[in-house]
Design an enzyme around this catalytic site. Structure first.
Site, mmCIF file in Angstrom:
data_model
loop_
_atom_site.group_PDB
_atom_site.id
_atom_site.type_symbol
_atom_site.label_atom_id
_atom_site.label_comp_id
_atom_site.label_asym_id
_atom_site.label_seq_id
_atom_site.Cartn_x
_atom_site.Cartn_y
_atom_site.Cartn_z
ATOM 1 N N SER A 157 -82.185 -11.619 -26.880
ATOM 2 C CA SER A 157 -83.592 -11.814 -27.272
ATOM 3 C C SER A 157 -84.375 -10.580 -26.861
ATOM 4 C CB SER A 157 -84.178 -13.030 -26.555
ATOM 5 O OG SER A 157 -85.589 -13.060 -26.678
ATOM 6 N N TYR A 170 -85.602 -16.996 -18.381
ATOM 7 C CA TYR A 170 -85.045 -16.919 -19.733
ATOM 8 C C TYR A 170 -84.775 -15.461 -20.106
ATOM 9 C CZ TYR A 170 -84.751 -17.038 -24.833
ATOM 10 O OH TYR A 170 -84.344 -16.861 -26.124
HETATM 11 N N1 NAP Z 1 -86.023 -19.177 -31.725
HETATM 12 C C1 NAP Z 1 -86.424 -18.068 -31.115
HETATM 13 O O1 NAP Z 1 -87.610 -17.702 -31.110
HETATM 14 C C2 NAP Z 1 -85.386 -17.193 -30.444
HETATM 15 C C3 NAP Z 1 -85.772 -15.885 -30.094
HETATM 16 C C4 NAP Z 1 -84.852 -15.080 -29.435
HETATM 17 C C5 NAP Z 1 -83.576 -15.542 -29.173
HETATM 18 N N2 NAP Z 1 -83.245 -16.835 -29.524
HETATM 19 C C6 NAP Z 1 -81.895 -17.293 -29.172
HETATM 20 O O2 NAP Z 1 -81.236 -17.744 -30.333
HETATM 21 C C7 NAP Z 1 -80.249 -18.710 -29.980
HETATM 22 C C8 NAP Z 1 -80.371 -19.910 -30.897
HETATM 23 O O3 NAP Z 1 -81.648 -20.485 -30.677
HETATM 24 P P1 NAP Z 1 -82.459 -21.296 -31.783
HETATM 25 O O4 NAP Z 1 -83.794 -20.690 -31.858
HETATM 26 O O5 NAP Z 1 -81.647 -21.477 -32.993
HETATM 27 O O6 NAP Z 1 -82.629 -22.670 -30.971
HETATM 28 P P2 NAP Z 1 -82.428 -24.192 -31.404
HETATM 29 O O7 NAP Z 1 -82.944 -24.408 -32.790
HETATM 30 O O8 NAP Z 1 -82.988 -24.980 -30.282
HETATM 31 O O9 NAP Z 1 -80.835 -24.350 -31.442
HETATM 32 C C9 NAP Z 1 -80.076 -24.252 -30.258
HETATM 33 C C10 NAP Z 1 -78.648 -24.626 -30.572
HETATM 34 O O10 NAP Z 1 -77.895 -24.617 -29.360
HETATM 35 C C11 NAP Z 1 -77.268 -25.893 -29.184
HETATM 36 N N3 NAP Z 1 -77.213 -26.230 -27.783
HETATM 37 C C12 NAP Z 1 -78.241 -26.402 -26.917
HETATM 38 N N4 NAP Z 1 -77.793 -26.779 -25.710
HETATM 39 C C13 NAP Z 1 -76.432 -26.848 -25.806
HETATM 40 C C14 NAP Z 1 -75.388 -27.195 -24.917
HETATM 41 N N5 NAP Z 1 -75.654 -27.568 -23.645
HETATM 42 N N6 NAP Z 1 -74.113 -27.160 -25.352
HETATM 43 C C15 NAP Z 1 -73.833 -26.813 -26.642
HETATM 44 N N7 NAP Z 1 -74.779 -26.471 -27.537
HETATM 45 C C16 NAP Z 1 -76.059 -26.495 -27.125
HETATM 46 C C17 NAP Z 1 -78.143 -26.873 -29.957
HETATM 47 O O11 NAP Z 1 -77.405 -27.970 -30.446
HETATM 48 P P3 NAP Z 1 -77.263 -29.416 -29.743
HETATM 49 O O12 NAP Z 1 -78.615 -29.856 -29.285
HETATM 50 O O13 NAP Z 1 -76.684 -30.252 -30.868
HETATM 51 O O14 NAP Z 1 -76.285 -29.215 -28.633
HETATM 52 C C18 NAP Z 1 -78.534 -26.024 -31.157
HETATM 53 O O15 NAP Z 1 -77.523 -26.056 -32.133
HETATM 54 C C19 NAP Z 1 -80.470 -19.014 -28.493
HETATM 55 O O16 NAP Z 1 -79.522 -18.287 -27.719
HETATM 56 C C20 NAP Z 1 -81.863 -18.476 -28.239
HETATM 57 O O17 NAP Z 1 -82.064 -18.107 -26.902
HETATM 58 C C21 NAP Z 1 -84.102 -17.656 -30.163
#
Ligand code: NAP
Length: 277
Positions: A157, A170
């Site tokens: 990120s 984070y």
């Molecule tokens: N969205 C943003 O603004 C942003 C910005 C920078 C980086 N990121 C990074 O991008 C990545 C994906 O994030 P996202 O935005 O797509 O978030 P999201 O929509 O909340 O999705 C997170 C995913 O991770 C899974 N997950 C969460 N806890 C877990 C666990 N304990 N074991 C296995 N799976 C787990 C969730 O599925 P389940 O609940 O079904 O387990 C879901 O599929 C993350 O690493 C995040 O830090 C996001």
């Protein structure tokens, strides 16, 4: 951003022979960025292994993508913070020769100020965002290096570059993922394994709600489709670091160049004069 020439990857072979397309294991594939990667890689003709906790959501995604893209998809439900459950994912990465690419995407945010975050919540975040990412890369890397190709995509990120944003724990986990990716690119690249760190900025997914963010204070967001398509453009160029929101890519090159300029200085055996007693 400059392509890292260490990274040789058999994409020409892959394009010329569809049978050679590796299967891809994607964590956090039930929604958001991970589910979007699943959609894009299925449309490119890759078989998939989807990992997250919510089996029903992954089954629904798999059913749609099998029908639309005609690929084979396995659903492997696992809570990556639980030792017994991550072990099954590690075993799959170690043993399944069809898997040639790992997308280390599962991750979470953590709301609130540092002084209000509980030790348990901090531990849970580090276990998911750092430990699981490292363990899964460690499970797959020996097999990929032995066969001399493959890829690991780690979702970091921009917060990992920006302590000013006030998300200290984070951001620290995401700085870890960036460093790990840079180190693994240097270690594994010469053996044919391409490692990419992707640094999204605020992207519209469920992450913000899950972290307890107040809707009214949310920043402007990138669409998740735009984010993943840009990340894949970086993947196709074999970039080591891909920062989709950074329009002036030369800024990263300057930043990384300043870091590299310090390296010879780290070999000095005498303290710098400014620390003279
Ligand atoms: N969205 C943003 O603004 C942003 C910005 C920078 C980086 N990121 C990074 O991008 C990545 C994906 O994030 P996202 O935005 O797509 O978030 P999201 O929509 O909340 O999705 C997170 C995913 O991770 C899974 N997950 C969460 N806890 C877990 C666990 N304990 N074991 C296995 N799976 C787990 C969730 O599925 P389940 O609940 O079904 O387990 C879901 O599929 C993350 O690493 C995040 O830090 C996001």
């Amino acid at each position: 951003m400059k392509r890292d020439d260490h990274h040789e990857y058999s994409d020409e072979l892959e394009k010329s022979n569809p049978m050679s397309k590796p299967a891809i294991l994607i964590t956090g594939a039930s929604t958001g960025i991970g589910a979007t990667y699943a959609d894009r890689f299925a449309r490119r003709g890759h078989d998939l292994v989807l990992v997250a906790r919510d089996a029903a959501r992954m089954e629904a995604l798999a059913t749609r993508l099998r029908a639309e893209a005609g690929v084979s998809i396995d659903v492997l439900p696992a809570d990556l913070t639980r030792a017994d459950e991550i072990a099954a994912v590690e075993a799959r990465l170690r043993e399944d020769d069809r898997i040639g690419i790992l997308v280390n995407n599962a991750g979470a945010g953590l709301g609130g100020r540092f002084i209000d975050q509980s030790a348990d919540a901090i531990t849970q975040l580090i276990t998911l965002n750092m430990t699981s990412v490292t363990r899964l890369a460690s499970a797959v890397a020996p097999r990929l290096t032995a066969r001399g190709d493959g890829a690991i995509i780690n979702i970091s990120s921009v917060v990992g570059l920006a302590p000013e944003l006030g998300m200290s724990v984070y951001g620290a986990t995401k700085a870890f993922v960036l460093f790990l990716s840079q180190g693994l690119a240097l270690e594994l690249g010469p053996q044919g394994v391409y490692v990419q760190a992707v640094l999204p900025a605020a992207t519209r997914t469920e992450l913000w709600g899950r972290a307890g963010a107040d809707e009214a204070t949310l920043p402007p967001m990138m669409d998740v489709n735009d984010l993943v398509d840009a990340a894949l453009a970086g993947f196709d160029k074999r970039e080591g670091i891909t920062i989709p929101p950074l329009h002036d890519g030369s800024l990263w090159d300057a930043f990384n160049g300043a870091r590299q300029a310090m390296l010879p200085g780290f070999g000095q055996t005498q303290p710098a004069p400014r620390y003279a007693a």
